[in-house]
Design a protein around this motif. Structure first.
Motif, PDB file in Angstrom:
ATOM      1  N   HIS A   1     -27.939  22.844  66.126  1.00 59.87           N
ATOM      2  CA  HIS A   1     -28.849  22.216  65.165  1.00 59.87           C
ATOM      3  C   HIS A   1     -29.234  20.817  65.651  1.00 59.87           C
ATOM      4  O   HIS A   1     -30.400  20.401  65.585  1.00 59.87           O
ATOM      5  CB  HIS A   1     -28.202  22.039  63.794  1.00 59.87           C
TER       6      HIS A   1
ATOM      7  N   VAL B   1     -31.169  33.670  61.561  1.00 53.46           N
ATOM      8  CA  VAL B   1     -29.792  33.391  61.175  1.00 53.46           C
ATOM      9  C   VAL B   1     -29.079  34.730  61.015  1.00 53.46           C
ATOM     10  O   VAL B   1     -29.533  35.586  60.251  1.00 53.46           O
ATOM     11  CB  VAL B   1     -29.723  32.583  59.872  1.00 53.46           C
TER      12      VAL B   1
ATOM     13  N   LEU C   1     -29.132  28.001  55.461  1.00 54.09           N
ATOM     14  CA  LEU C   1     -29.728  27.628  56.746  1.00 54.09           C
ATOM     15  C   LEU C   1     -31.063  28.350  56.958  1.00 54.09           C
ATOM     16  O   LEU C   1     -32.038  27.750  57.427  1.00 54.09           O
ATOM     17  CB  LEU C   1     -28.765  27.960  57.883  1.00 54.09           C
TER      18      LEU C   1
ATOM     19  N   ALA D   1     -21.538  24.381  59.290  1.00 53.54           N
ATOM     20  CA  ALA D   1     -22.722  23.824  58.631  1.00 53.54           C
ATOM     21  C   ALA D   1     -22.300  23.092  57.364  1.00 53.54           C
ATOM     22  O   ALA D   1     -21.241  23.367  56.786  1.00 53.54           O
ATOM     23  CB  ALA D   1     -23.721  24.929  58.284  1.00 53.54           C
TER      24      ALA D   1
ATOM     25  N   HIS E   1     -23.764  29.856  53.334  1.00 52.68           N
ATOM     26  CA  HIS E   1     -24.327  28.896  54.279  1.00 52.68           C
ATOM     27  C   HIS E   1     -25.393  29.544  55.158  1.00 52.68           C
ATOM     28  O   HIS E   1     -26.357  28.886  55.559  1.00 52.68           O
ATOM     29  CB  HIS E   1     -23.220  28.285  55.138  1.00 52.68           C
TER      30      HIS E   1
ATOM     31  N   ALA F   1     -28.348  20.062  59.707  1.00 54.86           N
ATOM     32  CA  ALA F   1     -29.074  20.936  58.782  1.00 54.86           C
ATOM     33  C   ALA F   1     -30.460  20.372  58.481  1.00 54.86           C
ATOM     34  O   ALA F   1     -31.450  21.111  58.440  1.00 54.86           O
ATOM     35  CB  ALA F   1     -28.270  21.113  57.497  1.00 54.86           C
TER      36      ALA F   1
END
Length: 281
Positions: free
Chosen positions: A101, A222, A239, A122, A235, A210
C-alpha cells in the motif's frame, strides 16, 4: 540466486525471465520468496515472475546497520527494487505484509499498473493478530527475539497459534519453513534486523497505507481468506471499497497464507484478473 544491491543492503530475488506482464510477489514476516513457489509454477509460462526476499527476518544477508527497516522503509526498498531491475507495468502482489500500500504511495506507483492484495496487514491490525502481537512483544524484551527464534527450532512448536498455526490451515513443509527460519535462528545480525522492524511498528503507517489506496486509479483486486484468523475478513471488504477500481474475491478453505493453502485457485484468480484488466501504465 541473483542478488541486487539496494540502499539498505543486498537483497536476494528470483526472476523467471520471459515476457511481460511482470508480476512482483511480496511475502510477510519471517518468510522468504519460497512462499510463492506454487503460484509462480502456475504462472511462469505466461508471465515474468519476480520474487524478492524482503528484509523481514527470512533474509540471508544482514542489512546495513543504519538501514530504515520500518514498514515505510521496506516499502521504499520495493520501489527501489522495481526501479533498479527496470521493471515496467508491474502487477504488485502481496500476502501477509501490508507494505505494498505504501509502495504505491511512494515513487513506485509510476511503474505499478495493477495491484493484488491478498490477506494482509491493514488498519489497526498491526502487528497482526495473535502471532503478530506475540513476536512484537518478544521484540520489546531483551533477548526475546533470540529466545523465540531458538524455540522455533522445534518443528512441533511452529504449529502453535502464537507462531504459524493460524497462518495456514495446511502444514507448511518442514524444508520450506526451515528455509524461512534458518536466518533468524542462526544469525544475530538477522535477528537485529527483525527486531528493528518490529520495534518500528506504528499503526499510523497502516492507516496511511490504506489512505494511499484511494488514489490508486488502476485495476486492483483484493483476495481474502474467508476463514482468516489473523487478518479480519472485514478488512478485505474495506480495502476493496477504498480502491477506485477495486473488487473483492474471497477464497474458502484457507487462512492467511493463501499461497500455501490454495495456490492453484489463487494463481487462476490472478491470471484471470490480468487478462480482464489491461495495464494502464
Amino acid at each position: 540466486m541473483p542478488v541486487v544491491e539496494l540502499s539498505a543492503g543486498t537483497i536476494d530475488y528470483d526472476d523467471t525471465g520471459g515476457n511481460d506482464p511482470v508480476l512482483l510477489f511480496l511475502h510477510g514476516f519471517a518468510q522468504n520468496g519460497s512462499l510463492w513457489r506454487h503460484v509462480v509454477h502456475e504462472l511462469r509460462a505466461e508471465h515474468r515472475c519476480v520474487v524478492p526476499t524482503l528484509p523481514l527476518g527470512g533474509h540471508r544477508h544482514p542489512m546495513r546497520p543504519d538501514a530504515d527497516l520500518s514498514l515505510r522503509g521496506v516499502s521504499r526498498l520495493v520501489s527501489e527494487l522495481i526501479e533498479r531491475l527496470g521493471l515496467q507495468e508491474v502487477t504488485l502482489v502481496e500476502n501477509d505484509w501490508g507494505g505494498a500500500h505504501l509502495t504505491i504511495a511512494e515513487d513506485g506507483d509510476q511503474r505499478v499498473s495493477r495491484l493484488v492484495l491478498t490477506s494482509c496487514e491493514a488498519f489497526d491490525n498491526y502487528p497482526p493478530g495473535l502471532p503478530g502481537r506475540t513476536v512484537w512483544l518478544a521484540a520489546k524484551i531483551p533477548g526475546g527475539i533470540t529466545a523465540m527464534a531458538q524455540a522455533l527450532r522445534l518443528r512441533g512448536l511452529r504449529r502453535l497459534p502464537i507462531a504459524f498455526g493460524w497462518m495456514s490451515k495446511r502444514r507448511v513443509p518442514d524444508d520450506v519453513m526451515d528455509s524461512w527460519l534458518h536466518p533468524v535462528i542462526t544469525q544475530s545480525a538477522i535477528r537485529r534486523d527483525a527486531r528493528k522492524y518490529l520495534r518500528a511498528v506504528d499503526r499510523r503507517d497502516t492507516f496511511a497505507a490504506a489512505d494511499a489506496l484511494r488514489c490508486f486509479d488502476r485495476p486492483a483486486l483484493v483476495i481474502w481468506a474467508a476463514e482468516d484468523r489473523v487478518m479480519p475478513p472485514d478488512h478485505g471488504r474495506r480495502l476493496a471499497e477504498l480502491l477506485p477500481r477495486g473488487r473483492l474475491i474471497e477464497i474458502n478453505d484457507s487462512y492467511t497464507l493463501i499461497p500455501e493453502d490454495r495456490p492453484g485457485e489463487l494463481a487462476a484468480t490472478i491470471r484471470r484478473f490480468i487478462r480482464e484488466a489491461p495495464a494502464t501504465g
